[in-house]
Write an enzyme that holds these catalytic residues in place. Sequence first.
Site, PDB file in Angstrom:
ATOM      1  N   ARG A 134      19.495  94.630  32.411  1.00  0.00           N
ATOM      2  CA  ARG A 134      19.612  93.648  33.608  1.00  0.00           C
ATOM      3  C   ARG A 134      19.644  94.508  34.840  1.00  0.00           C
ATOM      4  NH1 ARG A 134      22.749  88.281  32.645  1.00  0.00           N
ATOM      5  NH2 ARG A 134      21.788  87.248  30.728  1.00  0.00           N
ATOM      6  N   ASP A 137      27.914  77.557  43.453  1.00  0.00           N
ATOM      7  CA  ASP A 137      27.493  78.551  42.691  1.00  0.00           C
ATOM      8  C   ASP A 137      28.045  79.626  43.319  1.00  0.00           C
ATOM      9  OD1 ASP A 137      25.713  78.828  39.840  1.00  0.00           O
ATOM     10  OD2 ASP A 137      25.846  80.576  40.754  1.00  0.00           O
TER      11      ASP A 137
HETATM   12  C1  LIG Z   1      24.615  79.024  32.469  1.00  0.00           C
HETATM   13  S1  LIG Z   1      24.736  78.640  34.133  1.00  0.00           S
HETATM   14  C2  LIG Z   1      25.480  76.822  33.921  1.00  0.00           C
HETATM   15  C3  LIG Z   1      24.680  76.094  34.914  1.00  0.00           C
HETATM   16  C4  LIG Z   1      24.813  74.471  34.573  1.00  0.00           C
HETATM   17  N1  LIG Z   1      26.480  74.185  34.757  1.00  0.00           N
HETATM   18  C5  LIG Z   1      24.564  74.127  33.029  1.00  0.00           C
HETATM   19  O1  LIG Z   1      25.643  73.687  32.364  1.00  0.00           O
HETATM   20  O2  LIG Z   1      23.630  74.021  32.861  1.00  0.00           O
HETATM   21  C6  LIG Z   1      25.886  79.574  34.840  1.00  0.00           C
HETATM   22  C7  LIG Z   1      26.303  79.572  36.156  1.00  0.00           C
HETATM   23  O3  LIG Z   1      27.410  79.867  36.555  1.00  0.00           O
HETATM   24  C8  LIG Z   1      27.475  80.679  37.675  1.00  0.00           C
HETATM   25  N2  LIG Z   1      28.463  81.656  37.716  1.00  0.00           N
HETATM   26  C9  LIG Z   1      29.093  82.567  37.160  1.00  0.00           C
HETATM   27  N3  LIG Z   1      30.216  83.127  37.470  1.00  0.00           N
HETATM   28  C10 LIG Z   1      30.718  82.466  38.545  1.00  0.00           C
HETATM   29  C11 LIG Z   1      31.732  82.345  39.261  1.00  0.00           C
HETATM   30  N4  LIG Z   1      32.898  83.465  39.439  1.00  0.00           N
HETATM   31  N5  LIG Z   1      31.784  81.261  40.219  1.00  0.00           N
HETATM   32  C12 LIG Z   1      30.916  80.459  40.404  1.00  0.00           C
HETATM   33  N6  LIG Z   1      29.716  80.431  39.737  1.00  0.00           N
HETATM   34  C13 LIG Z   1      29.570  81.390  38.606  1.00  0.00           C
HETATM   35  C14 LIG Z   1      26.182  81.456  37.477  1.00  0.00           C
HETATM   36  O4  LIG Z   1      25.720  82.315  38.757  1.00  0.00           O
HETATM   37  C15 LIG Z   1      25.271  80.527  36.868  1.00  0.00           C
HETATM   38  O5  LIG Z   1      24.313  79.958  37.788  1.00  0.00           O
END
Ligand SMILES: C[S@@+](CC[C@H](N)C(=O)[O-])C[C@H]1O[C@@H](n2cnc3c(N)ncnc32)[C@H](O)[C@@H]1O
Length: 294
Positions: free
Chosen positions: A32, A140
């Site tokens: 990545r 996010d």
């Molecule tokens: C797998 S996606 C989930 C998206 C959606 N909630 C779903 O269930 O389809 C995880 C998201 O969490 C965000 N993320 C990761 N660490 C985070 C943090 N510390 N605070 C806020 N968002 C975070 C990532 O940028 C990513 O967009």
Amino acid sequence: MNGSDFEYLATLLRNRAGIVLGEDKTYLLETRLMAVARKHGLSAPDQIPCVLRNGCPELEADVIEAMTTNETLFFRDRHPFDALQRDILPELITLREQSRCLRIWSAACSTGQESYSIAMLIRDFFPLLSTWQLEIVATDISPLVLNRARDGLYTNFEVQRGLPVQLLVRHFEQTQDMWRIRSELRRMVTFREFNLLDDPVGLGTFDIIFCRNVLLYFDVQTKRTILERMSQRLRTGGALLLGASETVYGISDAWVPDQQLRAVYRRNARQLLGSIERLMKSAAPETRLQWRAT
Ligand SMILES: C[S@@+](CC[C@H](N)C(=O)[O-])C[C@H]1O[C@@H](n2cnc3c(N)ncnc32)[C@H](O)[C@@H]1O
């Protein structure tokens, strides 16, 4: 990448984003970070830690961005949206009849499919709410995914994942080879950058919190803190929705599972009472008397 460089990056990701990276993830990290290294004029990912040690906030942000998993789709897992339509929203509409105000938080919204699924469902099944004060706040950590979410522009592949064709026709317009969600739905959602490691007090309180498919990247202590802070942000009668592989069991007693609805959690009334009691004990005697009287 040697062990100490891996350790440095893993610590940075844990401290800044909560993301836990096991040692078996060296390959993932290197893959990545390839594009990040190129973008910053470095020949390989193993040069990144050295630059970071000397301080480079742009590189640090790009590393965090690259290590988040943004996988998402419209109406993911379907059942949370069925629960929202059949149970959670009808109950809350009755409960909030007086205030006519509803706030929904899509925490970790990625490119916006979750928040727009909620918006479409509300538009199609709850026309009454168009006269209410309704707000969907989608947050996010990643500015890049938030920009995509704000644009509301999706590829053919993305709209084919989870989105029934009738909803595509009704709520999107085609622009060349992409699909853009209609402006009236885009206006229903406010996108904001927010790190779940921070206290969400500034976001206000909510009736429904979607926190799906993000807790799984964090360690137990981080999950506990986030869940406890979220319980303080939920209004009475509200609900928390977690991802299919996520749970509160063994992590936090601020929440209890809804007896009927899968992956839906309610605030634990017993724990809440305990907090009120503790608050009362620490308050001045005259305030305690006033509380008892009300
Ligand atoms: C797998 S996606 C989930 C998206 C959606 N909630 C779903 O269930 O389809 C995880 C998201 O969490 C965000 N993320 C990761 N660490 C985070 C943090 N510390 N605070 C806020 N968002 C975070 C990532 O940028 C990513 O967009």
